[in-house]
Design a protein around this motif. Structure first.
Motif, PDB file in Angstrom:
ATOM      1  N   GLU A  27       0.816  -1.211   0.000  1.00  0.00           N
ATOM      2  CA  GLU A  27       0.000   0.000   0.000  1.00  0.00           C
ATOM      3  C   GLU A  27       0.852   1.264   0.000  1.00  0.00           C
ATOM      4  OE1 GLU A  27      -3.313   2.181   2.793  1.00  0.00           O
ATOM      5  OE2 GLU A  27      -2.976   0.053   3.047  1.00  0.00           O
ATOM      6  N   TYR A  30       2.477   3.558  -3.601  1.00  0.00           N
ATOM      7  CA  TYR A  30       1.950   4.778  -4.232  1.00  0.00           C
ATOM      8  C   TYR A  30       2.468   6.024  -3.519  1.00  0.00           C
ATOM      9  CZ  TYR A  30      -1.210   8.380  -5.910  1.00  0.00           C
ATOM     10  OH  TYR A  30      -1.720   9.541  -6.444  1.00  0.00           O
ATOM     11  N   ASP A  31       2.481   6.011  -2.204  1.00  0.00           N
ATOM     12  CA  ASP A  31       2.978   7.159  -1.443  1.00  0.00           C
ATOM     13  C   ASP A  31       4.444   7.437  -1.778  1.00  0.00           C
ATOM     14  OD1 ASP A  31       0.493   7.314  -0.223  1.00  0.00           O
ATOM     15  OD2 ASP A  31       1.119   6.101   1.488  1.00  0.00           O
ATOM     16  N   TYR A  33       5.905   6.653  -4.616  1.00  0.00           N
ATOM     17  CA  TYR A  33       5.907   7.173  -5.986  1.00  0.00           C
ATOM     18  C   TYR A  33       5.620   8.677  -5.992  1.00  0.00           C
ATOM     19  CZ  TYR A  33       3.480   8.722 -10.172  1.00  0.00           C
ATOM     20  OH  TYR A  33       3.032   9.483 -11.228  1.00  0.00           O
ATOM     21  N   ARG A  49      -4.111   7.452  -7.786  1.00  0.00           N
ATOM     22  CA  ARG A  49      -3.849   6.111  -7.249  1.00  0.00           C
ATOM     23  C   ARG A  49      -4.397   5.045  -8.197  1.00  0.00           C
ATOM     24  NH1 ARG A  49      -2.470   3.290  -2.696  1.00  0.00           N
ATOM     25  NH2 ARG A  49      -2.245   5.107  -1.392  1.00  0.00           N
ATOM     26  N   PHE A  52      -2.125   4.739 -11.220  1.00  0.00           N
ATOM     27  CA  PHE A  52      -0.872   4.126 -10.796  1.00  0.00           C
ATOM     28  C   PHE A  52      -1.035   2.628 -10.619  1.00  0.00           C
ATOM     29  CE2 PHE A  52       1.869   2.618  -7.364  1.00  0.00           C
ATOM     30  CZ  PHE A  52       3.122   2.943  -7.876  1.00  0.00           C
ATOM     31  N   GLU A  53      -2.076   2.204  -9.922  1.00  0.00           N
ATOM     32  CA  GLU A  53      -2.304   0.781  -9.677  1.00  0.00           C
ATOM     33  C   GLU A  53      -2.597   0.043 -10.984  1.00  0.00           C
ATOM     34  OE1 GLU A  53      -1.639  -0.851  -7.042  1.00  0.00           O
ATOM     35  OE2 GLU A  53      -1.407   0.811  -5.651  1.00  0.00           O
ATOM     36  N   ARG A  56       0.673  -0.390 -12.751  1.00  0.00           N
ATOM     37  CA  ARG A  56       1.480  -1.352 -11.991  1.00  0.00           C
ATOM     38  C   ARG A  56       1.012  -2.780 -12.260  1.00  0.00           C
ATOM     39  NH1 ARG A  56       1.199  -1.858  -5.637  1.00  0.00           N
ATOM     40  NH2 ARG A  56       2.915  -3.251  -5.296  1.00  0.00           N
TER      41      ARG A  56
END
Length: 71
Positions: A27, A30-31, A33, A49, A52-53, A56
């Protein structure tokens, strides 16, 4: 053990547990990144988010050597 010391220790222990779970589950990726992107170029557009996910996950699915698992 004093009455004022116990809540502080409990709070620190819960904070460490939260950090560990976030690191283990991914989790916090992302932070990290966002922090990296903003530190290199504060004016750059940062992915949401969700975006990004999605990227990924797509990257993991595209590379069979990465060990992507569906379940």
């Amino acid at each position: 053990m004093t009455a004022t010391g116990a809540p502080g220790r409990l709070r620190r222990a819960l904070g460490r547990l939260r950090w560990y779970v976030r690191e283990l589950s991914g989790e916090s990726v992302y932070d990290k990144y966002v922090a990296h992107a903003r530190s290199h170029d504060p004016d750059a557009e940062v992915l949401t988010r969700r975006e990004f996910e999605r990227r990924r996950t797509d990257a993991r699915e595209a590379d069979p050597r990465d060990g992507f698992r569906c379940c």
